[in-house]
Design a protein around this motif. Structure first.
Motif, PDB file in Angstrom:
ATOM      1  N   ASP A  12       4.299  -5.716  11.849  1.00 25.14           N
ATOM      2  CA  ASP A  12       3.852  -6.749  11.113  1.00 25.14           C
ATOM      3  C   ASP A  12       2.650  -6.100  10.421  1.00 25.14           C
ATOM      4  O   ASP A  12       1.463  -6.100  10.582  1.00 25.14           O
ATOM      5  CB  ASP A  12       3.018  -7.948  11.782  1.00 25.14           C
ATOM      6  CG  ASP A  12       2.740  -9.039  11.030  1.00 25.14           C
ATOM      7  OD1 ASP A  12       2.438  -9.003   9.992  1.00 25.14           O
ATOM      8  OD2 ASP A  12       2.207 -10.213  11.698  1.00 25.14           O
ATOM      9  N   LEU A  13       3.133  -5.232   9.289  1.00 24.66           N
ATOM     10  CA  LEU A  13       2.114  -4.498   8.576  1.00 24.66           C
ATOM     11  C   LEU A  13       2.313  -4.712   7.262  1.00 24.66           C
ATOM     12  O   LEU A  13       3.397  -5.415   6.578  1.00 24.66           O
ATOM     13  CB  LEU A  13       2.651  -2.965   8.613  1.00 24.66           C
ATOM     14  CG  LEU A  13       1.541  -2.085   9.591  1.00 24.66           C
ATOM     15  CD1 LEU A  13       1.439  -2.348  11.148  1.00 24.66           C
ATOM     16  CD2 LEU A  13       1.895  -0.687   9.434  1.00 24.66           C
ATOM     17  N   GLN A  14       1.317  -4.665   6.332  1.00 26.36           N
ATOM     18  CA  GLN A  14       1.323  -4.692   4.864  1.00 26.36           C
ATOM     19  C   GLN A  14       2.200  -3.583   4.288  1.00 26.36           C
ATOM     20  O   GLN A  14       2.338  -2.465   4.990  1.00 26.36           O
ATOM     21  CB  GLN A  14      -0.361  -4.423   4.294  1.00 26.36           C
ATOM     22  CG  GLN A  14      -1.015  -5.438   4.537  1.00 26.36           C
ATOM     23  CD  GLN A  14      -2.413  -5.272   3.989  1.00 26.36           C
ATOM     24  OE1 GLN A  14      -2.458  -4.604   2.943  1.00 26.36           O
ATOM     25  NE2 GLN A  14      -3.764  -5.759   4.590  1.00 26.36           N
ATOM     26  N   PRO A  15       3.002  -4.010   3.247  1.00 27.47           N
ATOM     27  CA  PRO A  15       2.805  -5.049   2.584  1.00 27.47           C
ATOM     28  C   PRO A  15       3.629  -6.394   2.944  1.00 27.47           C
ATOM     29  O   PRO A  15       3.268  -7.309   2.139  1.00 27.47           O
ATOM     30  CB  PRO A  15       3.482  -4.604   1.141  1.00 27.47           C
ATOM     31  CG  PRO A  15       4.372  -3.603   1.533  1.00 27.47           C
ATOM     32  CD  PRO A  15       3.774  -2.957   2.678  1.00 27.47           C
ATOM     33  N   ALA A  16       4.491  -6.215   3.880  1.00 28.61           N
ATOM     34  CA  ALA A  16       5.451  -7.319   4.390  1.00 28.61           C
ATOM     35  C   ALA A  16       4.602  -8.270   5.247  1.00 28.61           C
ATOM     36  O   ALA A  16       4.926  -9.545   5.368  1.00 28.61           O
ATOM     37  CB  ALA A  16       6.459  -6.998   4.997  1.00 28.61           C
ATOM     38  N   THR A  22       4.013   0.387  -1.230  1.00 27.16           N
ATOM     39  CA  THR A  22       2.865  -0.516  -0.940  1.00 27.16           C
ATOM     40  C   THR A  22       3.028  -1.854  -1.521  1.00 27.16           C
ATOM     41  O   THR A  22       2.072  -2.611  -1.238  1.00 27.16           O
ATOM     42  CB  THR A  22       1.445   0.168  -1.077  1.00 27.16           C
ATOM     43  OG1 THR A  22       1.467   0.388  -2.522  1.00 27.16           O
ATOM     44  CG2 THR A  22       1.493   1.626  -0.517  1.00 27.16           C
ATOM     45  N   ALA A  23       3.855  -1.899  -2.488  1.00 28.87           N
ATOM     46  CA  ALA A  23       4.154  -3.194  -3.188  1.00 28.87           C
ATOM     47  C   ALA A  23       4.820  -4.362  -2.598  1.00 28.87           C
ATOM     48  O   ALA A  23       5.463  -4.022  -1.770  1.00 28.87           O
ATOM     49  CB  ALA A  23       4.869  -3.028  -4.732  1.00 28.87           C
ATOM     50  N   TYR A  24       4.708  -5.464  -3.143  1.00 24.11           N
ATOM     51  CA  TYR A  24       5.550  -6.532  -2.617  1.00 24.11           C
ATOM     52  C   TYR A  24       5.991  -7.494  -3.631  1.00 24.11           C
ATOM     53  O   TYR A  24       5.552  -7.246  -5.054  1.00 24.11           O
ATOM     54  CB  TYR A  24       4.504  -7.345  -1.581  1.00 24.11           C
ATOM     55  CG  TYR A  24       3.105  -7.787  -2.667  1.00 24.11           C
ATOM     56  CD1 TYR A  24       3.103  -8.956  -3.171  1.00 24.11           C
ATOM     57  CD2 TYR A  24       2.081  -7.036  -2.377  1.00 24.11           C
ATOM     58  CE1 TYR A  24       1.805  -9.271  -3.863  1.00 24.11           C
ATOM     59  CE2 TYR A  24       1.064  -7.352  -3.211  1.00 24.11           C
ATOM     60  CZ  TYR A  24       0.813  -8.450  -3.636  1.00 24.11           C
ATOM     61  OH  TYR A  24      -0.312  -8.799  -4.325  1.00 24.11           O
TER      62      TYR A  24
END
Length: 570
Positions: A302-306, A471-473
């Motif tokens: 459960d990490l950024q970017p998701a 790092t994008a979403y």
């Protein structure tokens, strides 16, 4: 055991004397008497901020090499800083790999420790090591610590994209946005999100090229220096046992890397890098393999970017090996590591300490977390999407295309109040593939038009032949192949055409009759913006780069050529 370096140093003739004499700068005479010469390929550079600390890491590697009886030789190599290099760091990945390979081949070295961090450095180093096939091991530079802004953790890159959109939407002041940048980079190390740097550091371990348990260690953590020392010692052992990349990087290793990519919710850029590394070795790996092996693996991190957390949290929660233990049944148990052990042997003691960060298989972040490969008349050779970073309601979508001929055209028109775009539109950007830009820039996650942001819209379907930052979403279809500049159908799309996206069905379709699409001329405006370099590396790159679906390597670099000794100097 005959050392490769003995071809330079052994003997009493004039050439051997010259080689030894010029290297006798404080080292003992025993340095040339059967002691493995270990290169430390160091990508440290002030212009690659995420890698600046690697010179300190290199010192720990040196100590380890000496302790094991080897001779350490620091070898600066081409360094690529993702945030600074223009037009895009990806243009230079193949050059960095080629330069590193040739330096290793040309010099009296028997093995190499690879120090990388920022996005392209670990892929380039692994491509080089695979080609020259000298004993090699990776030390990933590690992520930075978590910075905070107004009491909230900041994810490098991810929050830059998010907060900049809020400024454009009018919900955040420009001053506050600029203030946030002072808090984002808290320490040494690469991005703390599950971007490309974090992903490739972890996948280097999944491939077996890193000491198990090291990847993901934060850059400021003293345990990274301990691991670097141990790795320096290991490098000598690798030479003595002749343990080379070609003996480690097998089909089983790449299988495990694809499983790991899904489980960590990793960067889409990893696909093009894995394909390129496999290509250097002649290991069969295709886009279809990426989909078949990894697309239905659950995303557990459960990490950024998701997700919500950051790399420091993953390390605290048990680290990468704890994640792999959750999907152990999906791994190929035959894959081995630089230690000579099987990767799965290192999962037995791994424990999860925070189930919010590392989820269970029964309660994943996303049931199908891998990269999905799409095909259709818009992408005959494939395109990819990261469902974990997309909006669920857009994974099946039909909308009218809004076409941008180049990144310059996009920037000029995206905020035009007269732009005919709405929440159902499909934004199409072309001319951003390996040949077209050149170098396949990270522009596929196009910022949304201001008029949509002001309406509260935060995602629309976007399609591009370029890449996006790890790092994008967003619901972004990227790496479309063939690219527009290589004659792909993307060059024939027109504004107003209906586009159908069906991620569960793995389909990307332009609702235009095949005969009509074939008869359409490619866009002259887009063609006018394609790269047309006349000399230098860019010319060589455009003439020889392959498409994204095979790794975007240069055609004459595919395939391993081994660690032969160069012809003697005269």
């Amino acid at each position: 055991m005959e050392l490769r370096s003995s071809h330079w140093y052994a003997g009493t003739d004039r050439n051997a004397s010259i080689h030894r004499a010029w290297m006798r700068r404080g080292v003992p005479g025993s340095a040339f008497e059967g002691r493995p010469q270990i290169a430390i390929a160091n990508t440290a550079s002030d212009l690659t901020p995420c890698n600046r600390h690697l010179s300190e890491v290199a010192q720990s590697v040196r100590d380890g090499v000496y302790e094991a009886g080897g001779i350490p030789l620091e070898m600066p190599v081409v360094s690529l800083g993702e945030t600074n290099v223009r037009p895009t760091a990806m243009l230079w990945r193949n050059m960095a790999a080629m330069a590193t390979e040739e330096l290793l081949r040309a010099n009296p070295v028997d093995g190499v420790v690879l120090l990388g961090g920022c996005d392209k450095t670990i892929p380039a180093l692994l491509m080089a090591a695979a080609s020259v096939d000298l004993p090699a091991v990776v030390v990933p530079g590690g992520p930075m610590l978590t910075g905070t802004f107004r009491g909230q953790p900041l994810g490098c890159g991810t929050d830059t994209w998010r907060l900049s959109e809020e400024v454009r939407a009018g919900t955040m002041s420009q001053a506050a946005f600029l203030d946030s940048e002072r808090a984002m980079i808290r320490s040494r190390g690469h991005c703390n999100t599950m971007g490309t740097a974090s992903t490739m550091g972890l996948l280097a371990e999944a491939l077996g090229t890193t000491v198990p348990g090291v990847a993901g260690t934060p850059a400021p953590d003293s345990r990274l220096l301990e691991a670097a020392h141990t790795t320096g010692m290991l490098a000598v052992e690798l030479v003595e046992t002749d343990r080379r990349p070609s003996t480690l990087l097998t089909r089983a290793s790449f299988h495990n890397a694809v499983v790991a990519l899904a489980a960590i919710g990793g960067s889409t850029n990893a696909v093009v890098h894995l394909l390129a590394i496999a290509g250097r070795l002649g290991v069969e790996l295709t886009l279809d393999d990426v989909d078949a092996i990894g697309s239905r693996v659950p995303a557990l991190v459960d990490l950024q970017p998701a997700g919500r957390f950051l790399m420091e949290d993953l390390h605290r929660a048990g680290g990468f090996l704890a994640v792999l233990r959750e999907v152990e049944d999906l791994l190929d148990p035959t894959a081995r590591t630089v230690l000579g052990t099987r990767l799965v042997e290192h999962l037995r003691g791994a424990e999860v300490h925070d189930r919010e960060v590392i989820r269970t298989r029964s309660a994943p972040l996303l049931a199908e977390g891998g990269i999905a490969v799409l095909r259709g008349n818009l992408a005959p050779d494939g395109a990819i999407i990261k469902p974990a970073a997309a909006s669920p309601h857009l994974l099946r979508h039909r909308g009218k295309a809004v076409v941008f001929e180049s990144i310059e055209d996009f920037r000029a028109r995206v905020d035009d109040p007269d732009l005919e775009v709405d929440a159902d539109s499909v934004m199409v950007l072309r001319g951003c593939g390996p040949k077209g830009y050149p170098g396949m820039p990270e522009v596929a996650n196009m910022p949304l038009p201001t008029k949509l942001l002001e309406q509260g819209v935060r995602d629309v379907v976007r399609i591009c032949d370029g890449r996006m930052s790890g790092t994008a979403y967003g619901t972004v279809v990227l790496h479309v192949a063939p690219e527009a500049a290589a004659g792909g159908p993307l060059a024939r799309v027109r504004t107003g055409d209906w586009v159908e996206l069906d991620v569960p069905g793995r389909r990307l379709h332009l609702d235009v009759d095949d005969d009509e699409l074939a008869q359409r001329a490619p866009s002259p405006a887009s063609a006018a913006a394609y790269a047309a370099p006349r000399r230098g590396w860019e010319r060589l790159y455009v003439d020889h780069v392959q498409q994204a679906d095979t790794g975007a390597d240069l055609d004459f670099l595919v395939g391993s050529s081994g660690p032969e000794v160069s012809r003697e100097s005269h």
